[in-house]
Design a protein around this motif. Structure first.
Motif, PDB file in Angstrom:
ATOM      1  N   GLY A   1       0.816  -1.213   0.000  1.00  0.00           N
ATOM      2  CA  GLY A   1       0.000   0.000   0.000  1.00  0.00           C
ATOM      3  C   GLY A   1       0.846   1.258   0.000  1.00  0.00           C
ATOM      4  O   GLY A   1       0.551   2.219  -0.727  1.00  0.00           O
ATOM      5  N   PHE A   2       1.913   1.278   0.797  1.00  0.00           N
ATOM      6  CA  PHE A   2       2.793   2.446   0.820  1.00  0.00           C
ATOM      7  C   PHE A   2       3.468   2.656  -0.538  1.00  0.00           C
ATOM      8  O   PHE A   2       3.584   3.785  -1.016  1.00  0.00           O
ATOM      9  N   ILE A   3       3.916   1.564  -1.153  1.00  0.00           N
ATOM     10  CA  ILE A   3       4.548   1.660  -2.474  1.00  0.00           C
ATOM     11  C   ILE A   3       3.539   2.200  -3.488  1.00  0.00           C
ATOM     12  O   ILE A   3       3.865   3.049  -4.327  1.00  0.00           O
ATOM     13  N   ALA A   4       2.282   1.722  -3.408  1.00  0.00           N
ATOM     14  CA  ALA A   4       1.227   2.222  -4.293  1.00  0.00           C
ATOM     15  C   ALA A   4       1.049   3.730  -4.143  1.00  0.00           C
ATOM     16  O   ALA A   4       0.902   4.454  -5.140  1.00  0.00           O
ATOM     17  N   LEU A   5       1.081   4.230  -2.915  1.00  0.00           N
ATOM     18  CA  LEU A   5       0.940   5.676  -2.694  1.00  0.00           C
ATOM     19  C   LEU A   5       2.099   6.444  -3.317  1.00  0.00           C
ATOM     20  O   LEU A   5       1.909   7.541  -3.847  1.00  0.00           O
ATOM     21  N   HIS A   6       3.295   5.889  -3.245  1.00  0.00           N
ATOM     22  CA  HIS A   6       4.436   6.546  -3.895  1.00  0.00           C
ATOM     23  C   HIS A   6       4.220   6.628  -5.402  1.00  0.00           C
ATOM     24  O   HIS A   6       4.578   7.638  -6.036  1.00  0.00           O
ATOM     25  N   LEU A   7       3.628   5.589  -5.987  1.00  0.00           N
ATOM     26  CA  LEU A   7       3.361   5.594  -7.428  1.00  0.00           C
ATOM     27  C   LEU A   7       2.285   6.624  -7.777  1.00  0.00           C
ATOM     28  O   LEU A   7       2.391   7.316  -8.797  1.00  0.00           O
ATOM     29  N   VAL A   8       1.268   6.747  -6.936  1.00  0.00           N
ATOM     30  CA  VAL A   8       0.235   7.765  -7.150  1.00  0.00           C
ATOM     31  C   VAL A   8       0.848   9.157  -7.045  1.00  0.00           C
ATOM     32  O   VAL A   8       0.575  10.042  -7.860  1.00  0.00           O
ATOM     33  N   THR A   9       1.700   9.345  -6.055  1.00  0.00           N
ATOM     34  CA  THR A   9       2.387  10.625  -5.871  1.00  0.00           C
ATOM     35  C   THR A   9       3.190  10.992  -7.116  1.00  0.00           C
ATOM     36  O   THR A   9       3.170  12.141  -7.571  1.00  0.00           O
ATOM     37  N   ALA A  10       3.877  10.003  -7.687  1.00  0.00           N
ATOM     38  CA  ALA A  10       4.706  10.256  -8.873  1.00  0.00           C
ATOM     39  C   ALA A  10       3.865  10.575 -10.098  1.00  0.00           C
ATOM     40  O   ALA A  10       4.327  11.243 -11.017  1.00  0.00           O
ATOM     41  N   GLN A  11       2.622  10.115 -10.125  1.00  0.00           N
ATOM     42  CA  GLN A  11       1.725  10.451 -11.232  1.00  0.00           C
ATOM     43  C   GLN A  11       1.140  11.849 -11.069  1.00  0.00           C
ATOM     44  O   GLN A  11       0.972  12.582 -12.043  1.00  0.00           O
ATOM     45  N   LEU A  12       0.830  12.219  -9.837  1.00  0.00           N
ATOM     46  CA  LEU A  12       0.202  13.518  -9.575  1.00  0.00           C
ATOM     47  C   LEU A  12       1.218  14.639  -9.417  1.00  0.00           C
ATOM     48  O   LEU A  12       0.842  15.807  -9.361  1.00  0.00           O
ATOM     49  N   ASN A  13       2.487  14.289  -9.307  1.00  0.00           N
ATOM     50  CA  ASN A  13       3.539  15.284  -9.045  1.00  0.00           C
ATOM     51  C   ASN A  13       3.257  16.033  -7.749  1.00  0.00           C
ATOM     52  O   ASN A  13       3.289  17.262  -7.687  1.00  0.00           O
ATOM     53  N   SER A  14       2.941  15.281  -6.705  1.00  0.00           N
ATOM     54  CA  SER A  14       2.595  15.850  -5.405  1.00  0.00           C
ATOM     55  C   SER A  14       3.533  15.301  -4.341  1.00  0.00           C
ATOM     56  O   SER A  14       4.377  14.454  -4.612  1.00  0.00           O
ATOM     57  N   GLU A  15       3.341  15.771  -3.114  1.00  0.00           N
ATOM     58  CA  GLU A  15       4.055  15.231  -1.969  1.00  0.00           C
ATOM     59  C   GLU A  15       3.170  14.179  -1.306  1.00  0.00           C
ATOM     60  O   GLU A  15       1.949  14.216  -1.411  1.00  0.00           O
TER      61      GLU A  15
END
Length: 280
Positions: free
Chosen positions: A153-167
């Motif tokens: 789940g944490f890795i998934a959030l990092h991938l979402v972050t990288a798509q949204l260009n967010s923190e």
């Protein structure tokens, strides 16, 4: 390629033809080398040609502190993710590698961190969560460390972050807003989502970027008033539900939606509503 800096036996920094630094990784690449020496091409495993000098510096610092096999495993995870998700921000090399390195170290010490958003992540980001599971399996096979499902789940959030260009904190906030909106729609219109349907997946994608815009206070201005009226008349249940969401966002986040934003919400709500009626 000539060496500009030696970070450790496996990682060096070179200058490209434009005079910009690049991080180069390979087993024994920097062993018994000196600044100005030429690299042996057969030892090069990866060249990180990042767009930002700051990212290059941060990545170099990170790679000088972690084992080569952890970096090569994370690089493989990122390549798999790019193949399936498309463009991802360069900063993912730093954030994901750093996270995985510490997750592995924590696991070896028996210190596990619970992911309080795991249920939401599974539902809202199924593609990213599946990649998170693949990443956990890669880490098990290549590094002989079994991470918990929470880490997927944490890795998934990092991938979402990288798509949204967010923190990361913003993405966690976005996830909460998405979940709140999905709950309002579900209880207001009294139906169950078909999470495999195209309309649901489109709705979730819309909510992801909608919530990010909303939290960053980027407003979508009103445009075609005639279209607003047509959507309101044709989709009255979805429109009232979108208005309820708007009131919730004013109450909880002090953000009032424009009629344009309400209209787009209503259109997506109507799609999932109709699909749920067909299924029932």
């Amino acid at each position: 390629m000539k060496i500009a800096k030696i970070l450790n036996n496996n990682v060096v920094v070179i200058l490209d033809e434009h005079g910009r630094e690049q991080v180069v990784m390979g087993r024994g690449l920097g062993f018994q080398k000196h600044i100005g020496d030429t690299l042996e091409n057969d030892k090069i495993e990866k060249v990180f040609a990042l767009k930002s000098d700051e990212l290059v510096a941060r990545l170099g610092e990170l790679l000088s502190q972690i084992p080569l096999e952890v970096m090569t495993t994370c690089d493989r995870i990122i390549e798999l993710s790019r193949q399936k998700l498309g463009k991802l921000q360069d900063s993912l090399y730093i954030t994901l590698t750093d996270h995985c390195h510490f997750a592995i170290e924590r696991q070896k010490k028996g210190v596990a961190i619970r992911n309080v958003l795991l249920w939401e992540i599974k539902r809202l980001y199924p593609k990213e969560f599946l990649l998170g599971q693949e990443a956990v399996e890669l880490i098990r096979k290549r590094l002989n460390v079994q991470l918990a499902e929470d880490e997927a789940g944490f890795i998934a959030l990092h991938l979402v972050t990288a798509q949204l260009n967010s923190e990361m904190p913003e993405v966690m906030h976005v996830t909460r807003v998405m979940q709140e909106i999905l709950q309002i729609v579900k209880y207001q219109l009294r139906f169950e989502y078909d999470e495999d349907s195209l309309s649901y997946q489109r709705f979730v994608t819309h909510l992801k970027f909608f919530a990010q815009r909303m939290l960053s206070r980027n407003v979508v201005a009103d445009d075609d008033l005639t279209l607003h009226a047509a959507v309101k008349d044709n989709y009255p249940h979805a429109w009232r539900c979108a208005e309820k969401i708007s009131r919730h966002l004013v109450s909880e986040y002090q953000r009032e939606l424009t009629t344009e934003e309400i209209m787009f919400l209503a259109i997506h709500i109507e799609r999932v509503r109709k699909e749920s009626l067909k299924a029932s």
